[in-house]
Design an enzyme around this catalytic site. Structure first.
Site, PDB file in Angstrom:
ATOM      1  N   GLU A 112       0.853  -1.184   0.000  1.00  0.00           N
ATOM      2  CA  GLU A 112       0.000   0.000   0.000  1.00  0.00           C
ATOM      3  C   GLU A 112       0.891   1.236   0.000  1.00  0.00           C
ATOM      4  O   GLU A 112       0.457   2.329   0.358  1.00  0.00           O
ATOM      5  CB  GLU A 112      -0.993  -0.028   1.163  1.00  0.00           C
ATOM      6  CG  GLU A 112      -0.406  -0.410   2.494  1.00  0.00           C
ATOM      7  CD  GLU A 112      -1.450  -0.601   3.571  1.00  0.00           C
ATOM      8  OE1 GLU A 112      -2.294   0.279   3.738  1.00  0.00           O
ATOM      9  OE2 GLU A 112      -1.395  -1.641   4.260  1.00  0.00           O
ATOM     10  N   CYS A 163      -3.336  -3.939   4.395  1.00  0.00           N
ATOM     11  CA  CYS A 163      -2.341  -4.869   4.957  1.00  0.00           C
ATOM     12  C   CYS A 163      -2.618  -6.326   4.598  1.00  0.00           C
ATOM     13  O   CYS A 163      -1.857  -7.221   4.979  1.00  0.00           O
ATOM     14  CB  CYS A 163      -2.275  -4.710   6.471  1.00  0.00           C
ATOM     15  SG  CYS A 163      -1.871  -3.028   6.958  1.00  0.00           S
ATOM     16  N   HIS A 216      -1.924 -10.167  12.460  1.00  0.00           N
ATOM     17  CA  HIS A 216      -1.489  -8.903  11.873  1.00  0.00           C
ATOM     18  C   HIS A 216      -1.191  -7.981  13.060  1.00  0.00           C
ATOM     19  O   HIS A 216      -2.002  -7.860  13.981  1.00  0.00           O
ATOM     20  CB  HIS A 216      -2.591  -8.335  10.987  1.00  0.00           C
ATOM     21  CG  HIS A 216      -2.327  -6.940  10.535  1.00  0.00           C
ATOM     22  ND1 HIS A 216      -1.142  -6.583   9.939  1.00  0.00           N
ATOM     23  CD2 HIS A 216      -3.081  -5.805  10.609  1.00  0.00           C
ATOM     24  CE1 HIS A 216      -1.171  -5.286   9.666  1.00  0.00           C
ATOM     25  NE2 HIS A 216      -2.338  -4.793  10.063  1.00  0.00           N
TER      26      HIS A 216
HETATM   27  N1  COA Z   1       0.757   3.552  30.886  1.00  0.00           N
HETATM   28  C1  COA Z   1       0.240   2.440  30.294  1.00  0.00           C
HETATM   29  N2  COA Z   1      -0.754   2.494  29.353  1.00  0.00           N
HETATM   30  C2  COA Z   1      -1.222   3.694  29.013  1.00  0.00           C
HETATM   31  C3  COA Z   1      -0.731   4.889  29.579  1.00  0.00           C
HETATM   32  C4  COA Z   1       0.322   4.784  30.553  1.00  0.00           C
HETATM   33  N3  COA Z   1       0.842   5.847  31.130  1.00  0.00           N
HETATM   34  N4  COA Z   1      -1.379   5.928  29.023  1.00  0.00           N
HETATM   35  C5  COA Z   1      -2.271   5.417  28.141  1.00  0.00           C
HETATM   36  N5  COA Z   1      -2.182   4.060  28.133  1.00  0.00           N
HETATM   37  C6  COA Z   1      -2.921   3.113  27.310  1.00  0.00           C
HETATM   38  C7  COA Z   1      -4.405   3.441  27.162  1.00  0.00           C
HETATM   39  O1  COA Z   1      -5.143   2.998  28.279  1.00  0.00           O
HETATM   40  C8  COA Z   1      -4.719   2.686  25.879  1.00  0.00           C
HETATM   41  O2  COA Z   1      -4.862   1.318  26.181  1.00  0.00           O
HETATM   42  P1  COA Z   1      -6.096   0.461  25.589  1.00  0.00           P
HETATM   43  O3  COA Z   1      -5.953   0.477  24.119  1.00  0.00           O
HETATM   44  O4  COA Z   1      -5.904  -0.885  26.180  1.00  0.00           O
HETATM   45  O5  COA Z   1      -7.347   1.142  26.011  1.00  0.00           O
HETATM   46  C9  COA Z   1      -3.448   2.828  25.056  1.00  0.00           C
HETATM   47  O6  COA Z   1      -2.435   3.207  25.990  1.00  0.00           O
HETATM   48  C10 COA Z   1      -3.527   3.875  23.965  1.00  0.00           C
HETATM   49  O7  COA Z   1      -3.979   5.067  24.561  1.00  0.00           O
HETATM   50  P2  COA Z   1      -5.006   6.005  23.764  1.00  0.00           P
HETATM   51  O8  COA Z   1      -5.313   7.175  24.599  1.00  0.00           O
HETATM   52  O9  COA Z   1      -6.131   5.179  23.230  1.00  0.00           O
HETATM   53  O10 COA Z   1      -4.027   6.441  22.564  1.00  0.00           O
HETATM   54  P3  COA Z   1      -4.251   7.427  21.395  1.00  0.00           P
HETATM   55  O11 COA Z   1      -5.567   8.107  21.410  1.00  0.00           O
HETATM   56  O12 COA Z   1      -3.055   8.305  21.413  1.00  0.00           O
HETATM   57  O13 COA Z   1      -4.230   6.503  20.054  1.00  0.00           O
HETATM   58  C11 COA Z   1      -4.087   4.657  18.571  1.00  0.00           C
HETATM   59  C12 COA Z   1      -3.764   5.190  19.975  1.00  0.00           C
HETATM   60  C13 COA Z   1      -3.630   3.212  18.485  1.00  0.00           C
HETATM   61  C14 COA Z   1      -5.618   4.692  18.348  1.00  0.00           C
HETATM   62  C15 COA Z   1      -3.351   5.540  17.514  1.00  0.00           C
HETATM   63  O14 COA Z   1      -1.969   5.421  17.718  1.00  0.00           O
HETATM   64  C16 COA Z   1      -3.667   5.138  16.077  1.00  0.00           C
HETATM   65  O15 COA Z   1      -4.687   5.524  15.535  1.00  0.00           O
HETATM   66  N6  COA Z   1      -2.758   4.355  15.426  1.00  0.00           N
HETATM   67  C17 COA Z   1      -2.977   3.832  14.101  1.00  0.00           C
HETATM   68  C18 COA Z   1      -3.735   2.527  14.193  1.00  0.00           C
HETATM   69  C19 COA Z   1      -3.824   1.847  12.857  1.00  0.00           C
HETATM   70  O16 COA Z   1      -2.924   1.927  12.088  1.00  0.00           O
HETATM   71  N7  COA Z   1      -4.933   1.163  12.559  1.00  0.00           N
HETATM   72  C20 COA Z   1      -5.059   0.509  11.292  1.00  0.00           C
HETATM   73  C21 COA Z   1      -4.159  -0.630  11.150  1.00  0.00           C
HETATM   74  S1  COA Z   1      -4.966  -2.157  11.119  1.00  0.00           S
END
Ligand code: COA
Length: 387
Positions: free
Chosen positions: A79, A111, A233
């Site tokens: 991609e 993917c 994945h």
């Molecule tokens: N210690 C431990 N864990 C922590 C933390 C800390 N201090 N602070 C936050 N976390 C955890 C949260 O609880 C959350 O866990 P959960 O998923 O089990 O609920 C995780 O860290 C992520 O935190 P969140 O606030 O949801 O992160 P974010 O809003 O910054 O975004 C993603 C995370 C993954 C949604 C973002 O990085 C993203 O969109 N990535 C792309 C995903 C992708 O490519 N998808 C398509 C591919 S198939």
């Protein structure tokens, strides 16, 4: 007749960002990235590494061990395509001097691309058992500086040789699929960066895993305990951990412990390399094979997911002597010898790599000798060279 994976080649570029450094720069608690996202580092591609060059480098890892004249099919799943018309397969075929009498093309479904290619290759080898097929997945995950997705970037390629009587993993008949037209992650033609609804994407991924896993078990009359390991994945390891939690829910202690231990083995490389899109499932398979103490005959389940969205579950059995086909120390060397970038360097490389190449300007690479790289364009034709 048994058909499956006979060789696995892996490549990732020679630079990385440490997640603790990134967390500090973005005013986040490092544990959010290390534990919450499950990533320790991510590989960074500069403008001299693209999907094609990484695909060549991954395939080169096993090229001297195969009979080139037997390769009748070369499929490239990506991609991060470099051309709207010409397939990446043809650049690879040319670089590696593969025979002209072969079918070569590119496929796309986010993917899922490498899995789509692998299934076509399996069917091809069944019809042409005297020939082999190369299937490559190669991508650069770019979401953008200071975006939520930034921590889930990465770059790399996996190349598989598919043949009859394979030496690593025999692919079993059957598979279960599930698809829906949704918008969890996409990259329009006018954007070099991915668009993503990350939380929705995780929900859909888990839903598709449950659906395809249940359907597969029903189809093959299998239970969770029959799987030695399940690989997923793995765009970031926390996403796959959530799927593994579904797989172990309500299972006996031995099954739950085994699937947990094998998951730890399978996530090692991805936690250090980051998201390589099409190759991610197969990087986790490689990591499992290299760290999971598997035995001949062990049943491995594989869950492939491509946003948009397409999910597939299938399985394979580990072949006796599979370890001899792997290059664990070579993979370790590739990952451990990467140069750590400062956040300022990473941001500069990231910004530079988004710019279109200036036609006629030759690019130089700082990868090690023998590595292929993108050397710029001449008359708008992409040039690939070996250092
Ligand atoms: N210690 C431990 N864990 C922590 C933390 C800390 N201090 N602070 C936050 N976390 C955890 C949260 O609880 C959350 O866990 P959960 O998923 O089990 O609920 C995780 O860290 C992520 O935190 P969140 O606030 O949801 O992160 P974010 O809003 O910054 O975004 C993603 C995370 C993954 C949604 C973002 O990085 C993203 O969109 N990535 C792309 C995903 C992708 O490519 N998808 C398509 C591919 S198939």
């Amino acid at each position: 007749m048994s058909v499956g994976i006979d060789k696995i080649g892996f490549f990732t570029p020679n630079k990385y960002v440490d997640m603790v450094d990134l967390a500090h720069a973005r005013n986040e608690d490092p544990n959010k990235f290390l534990i919450g996202i499950g990533q320790t580092a991510m590989s960074i591609a500069d403008k001299t590494q693209d999907a094609v060059s990484m695909g060549i480098n991954a395939t080169l890892r096993y090229m001297d061990k195969i009979d080139k004249d037997k390769v009748g099919l070369l499929i490239f799943g990506t991609e991060s395509s470099v051309d709207q018309s010409k397939s990446a397969s043809l650049f690879v075929k040319n670089a590696l001097n593969l025979p002209a009498s072969m079918r070569a093309f590119e496929v796309k479904e986010a993917c899922f691309g490498l899995t789509a290619g692998l299934m076509m290759a399996r069917d091809f080898v069944r019809v042409h058992p005297d020939q082999t097929a190369i299937v490559i997945g190669s991508d650069i995950a770019r979401y953008g500086i200071k975006t939520p997705g930034e921590v889930t970037q990465g770059a790399g390629s996996i190349s598989l040789l598919v043949k009859d009587n394979p030496s690593i993993l025999e692919l079993n008949d059957g598979h279960s699929d599930y698809s829906e037209d949704i918008n969890d992650f996409w990259r329009p033609n006018n954007s070099k960066l991915a668009k993503v609804d990350g939380k929705y994407s995780t929900q859909v991924y888990l839903d598709f895993f449950s659906k395809t896993f249940e359907a597969y078990k029903k189809q093959k009359n299998l239970a969770n305990k029959d799987f030695t390991a399940i690989t997923y994945h793995m765009p970031f390891t926390k996403m796959a951990l959530k799927a593994n939690r579904i797989a172990i829910e309500g299972q006996d202690e031995a099954t739950s412990q085994r699937l947990t231990d094998k998951f730890e083995a399978a996530k090692k490389w991805s936690s250090l390399v980051g998201n390589i899109y099409t190759g991610s499932l197969y990087l986790s398979l490689l990591s499992l094979l290299e760290h999971g103490n598997l035995k001949a005959g062990d049943l491995v389940g594989l869950f492939s997911y491509g946003s948009g969205a397409m999910g597939e579950f299938y399985s394979g059995n580990v072949v006796l002597g599979y370890e001899d086909q792997l290059d664990k120390s070579g993979d370790e060397e590739l990952i451990n010898s990467r140069r750590k970038l400062s956040i300022a360097e990473y941001e500069q490389i990231f910004t530079d790599s988004l710019a279109d190449p200036q036609d006629g300007v030759a690019l130089l690479s700082d990868e090690k000798p023998g590595t292929w790289y993108f050397a710029g364009t001449k008359d708008d034709i992409r040039q690939y060279k070996k250092i």
